[in-house]
Motif scaffolding. Structure first.
Motif, PDB file in Angstrom:
ATOM      1  N   ALA A  21       0.848  -1.193   0.000  1.00 26.17           N
ATOM      2  CA  ALA A  21       0.000   0.000   0.000  1.00 26.17           C
ATOM      3  C   ALA A  21       0.887   1.248   0.000  1.00 26.17           C
ATOM      4  O   ALA A  21       1.848   1.337   0.758  1.00 26.17           O
ATOM      5  CB  ALA A  21      -0.910   0.004   1.215  1.00 26.17           C
ATOM      6  N   GLY A  22       0.562   2.173  -0.875  1.00 25.25           N
ATOM      7  CA  GLY A  22       1.338   3.406  -0.970  1.00 25.25           C
ATOM      8  C   GLY A  22       2.589   3.290  -1.812  1.00 25.25           C
ATOM      9  O   GLY A  22       3.348   4.255  -1.916  1.00 25.25           O
ATOM     10  N   GLU A  23       2.836   2.131  -2.424  1.00 25.91           N
ATOM     11  CA  GLU A  23       4.042   1.923  -3.221  1.00 25.91           C
ATOM     12  C   GLU A  23       3.717   1.751  -4.692  1.00 25.91           C
ATOM     13  O   GLU A  23       2.570   1.460  -5.065  1.00 25.91           O
ATOM     14  CB  GLU A  23       4.801   0.682  -2.726  1.00 25.91           C
ATOM     15  CG  GLU A  23       5.402   0.832  -1.346  1.00 25.91           C
ATOM     16  CD  GLU A  23       6.282  -0.346  -0.976  1.00 25.91           C
ATOM     17  OE1 GLU A  23       7.085  -0.194  -0.033  1.00 25.91           O
ATOM     18  OE2 GLU A  23       6.187  -1.417  -1.627  1.00 25.91           O
ATOM     19  N   ILE A  24       4.747   1.911  -5.514  1.00 22.99           N
ATOM     20  CA  ILE A  24       4.651   1.595  -6.936  1.00 22.99           C
ATOM     21  C   ILE A  24       5.725   0.568  -7.279  1.00 22.99           C
ATOM     22  O   ILE A  24       6.786   0.534  -6.645  1.00 22.99           O
ATOM     23  CB  ILE A  24       4.811   2.845  -7.837  1.00 22.99           C
ATOM     24  CG1 ILE A  24       6.175   3.517  -7.611  1.00 22.99           C
ATOM     25  CG2 ILE A  24       3.673   3.818  -7.591  1.00 22.99           C
ATOM     26  CD1 ILE A  24       6.438   4.699  -8.549  1.00 22.99           C
ATOM     27  N   LEU A  25       5.441  -0.281  -8.249  1.00 20.33           N
ATOM     28  CA  LEU A  25       6.430  -1.227  -8.763  1.00 20.33           C
ATOM     29  C   LEU A  25       7.019  -0.629 -10.031  1.00 20.33           C
ATOM     30  O   LEU A  25       6.293  -0.332 -10.977  1.00 20.33           O
ATOM     31  CB  LEU A  25       5.797  -2.578  -9.061  1.00 20.33           C
ATOM     32  CG  LEU A  25       6.747  -3.649  -9.612  1.00 20.33           C
ATOM     33  CD1 LEU A  25       7.789  -4.027  -8.554  1.00 20.33           C
ATOM     34  CD2 LEU A  25       5.974  -4.883 -10.072  1.00 20.33           C
ATOM     35  N   VAL A  26       8.340  -0.434 -10.031  1.00 19.97           N
ATOM     36  CA  VAL A  26       9.021   0.208 -11.149  1.00 19.97           C
ATOM     37  C   VAL A  26       9.759  -0.840 -11.968  1.00 19.97           C
ATOM     38  O   VAL A  26      10.535  -1.643 -11.420  1.00 19.97           O
ATOM     39  CB  VAL A  26      10.025   1.270 -10.651  1.00 19.97           C
ATOM     40  CG1 VAL A  26      10.764   1.912 -11.825  1.00 19.97           C
ATOM     41  CG2 VAL A  26       9.305   2.331  -9.826  1.00 19.97           C
TER      42      VAL A  26
END
Length: 306
Positions: free
Chosen positions: A27-32
């Motif tokens: 939650a609150g993260e992005i996968l780059v």
């Protein structure tokens, strides 16, 4: 995914390219999906046993990252799949990998004027320069700043930021880099091997010390009462600072998405630009670290992913 990891401390040979599970964005993260990641002194210092405890191994190296958003975690609304982003990563994850998850709040959209290699060169070095000059050094328009190691990753950003801010910039570097440093915006450029900077530069309001040691101690001679020395290499000598009537502070850079967004705007306006020394493929991450650790580098070294 492929990732460059260390299982023990040591030289560049300690780096291993391994298969790792794809991270899941919390939650609150992005996968780059990583396109490029730069090499910084902190990488070989961590590899040599600094900044990290042995019980934290194995560890993926690489603090900088530039790439595209592959997925977003719950609650993320500022980014969407396909967005081009860049970031300085937290200590517990590394950018020398095909994918990395990162808190969305520390990420920013990649500058449009930069490709992914150029963007990956910026986060740690540019944020260190920004926070050193402005957050800790309080640099203002009309002041004079002395920047040591002005040709390097942090230094070449610091010269540009200080010049854009309306400061007079004095700098030290090797003689062969003088024209390069002048082109970034420095007015007084000193070849530290040929002359003593304290005899060649005017009295300054701020010193950004990226060198340490004897250079740091001598820097208090060019600071007047109320001046400030900011160092990335630990707390400055309090006795030397007191003797000149100046202050000294050491700091470690912190991830900051808002500051990266401001830096991206300066890049897109043509006021600031990363300089790339050399680009290595992921499988040569050890050679990239060896070059930074043992050779003279102008600007940044970048690792490009397939």
């Amino acid at each position: 995914m492929k990732a460059v990891r260390i299982h023990e401390f040591g030289g560049p040979e300690a780096l291993r390219i391994e298969d790792q599970p794809l991270p899941e964005p919390a939650a609150g993260e992005i996968l780059v999906r990583v396109q490029a990641s730069s090499v910084n002194p902190v990488d070989f210092k961590m590899r040599n046993g600094g900044y990290v405890e042995k019980d934290k191994l194995p560890l993926t190296l690489g603090r900088d990252v530039a790439g595209t958003v592959d997925r977003v975690g719950h609650g993320v609304s500022d980014f969407a799949r396909g967005d081009a982003v860049y970031a300085l990563l937290p200590w517990d994850r590394g950018g020398h990998a095909e994918f990395v998850s990162a808190p969305a709040r520390i990420c920013a959209r990649k500058p449009e004027r930069c490709d992914f290699v150029q963007a990956a060169a910026a986060p740690l070095a540019a944020l260190t320069a920004w926070q050193g000059l402005f957050d800790h050094g309080g640099l203002k328009e009309g002041q004079t700043v002395l920047i040591h190691g002005a040709n390097g990753g942090v230094g070449h950003f610091a010269v540009q930021f200080a010049a854009v801010a309306g400061a007079t910039v004095a700098a030290t570097c090797r003689g062969e880099d003088r024209d390069f440093v002048r082109s970034l915006g420095a007015t007084h450029v000193v070849d530290y091997r040929a002359e003593r900077f304290e005899a060649a530069v005017p009295r300054v309001d701020l010193v950004l010390d990226l060198v340490g040691g004897e250079t740091q101690r001598r820097s208090f001679e060019v600071l007047g009462p109320g001046g400030m020395l900011v160092s990335t290499l630990g707390e400055p000598d309090a006795e030397a600072a007191a003797g000149s009537g100046a202050k000294g502070v050491g700091f470690l850079v912190e991830p900051n998405g808002e500051q990266l967004a401001m830096i991206a705007r300066l890049i897109d306006l043509g006021r600031v630009m990363p300089t790339i020394d050399q680009v290595f493929p992921l499988e040569q991450a050890g050679a990239a670290e060896r070059r930074l650790e043992t050779e003279h580098v102008r600007g940044k070294i970048v690792v490009r992913l397939p």
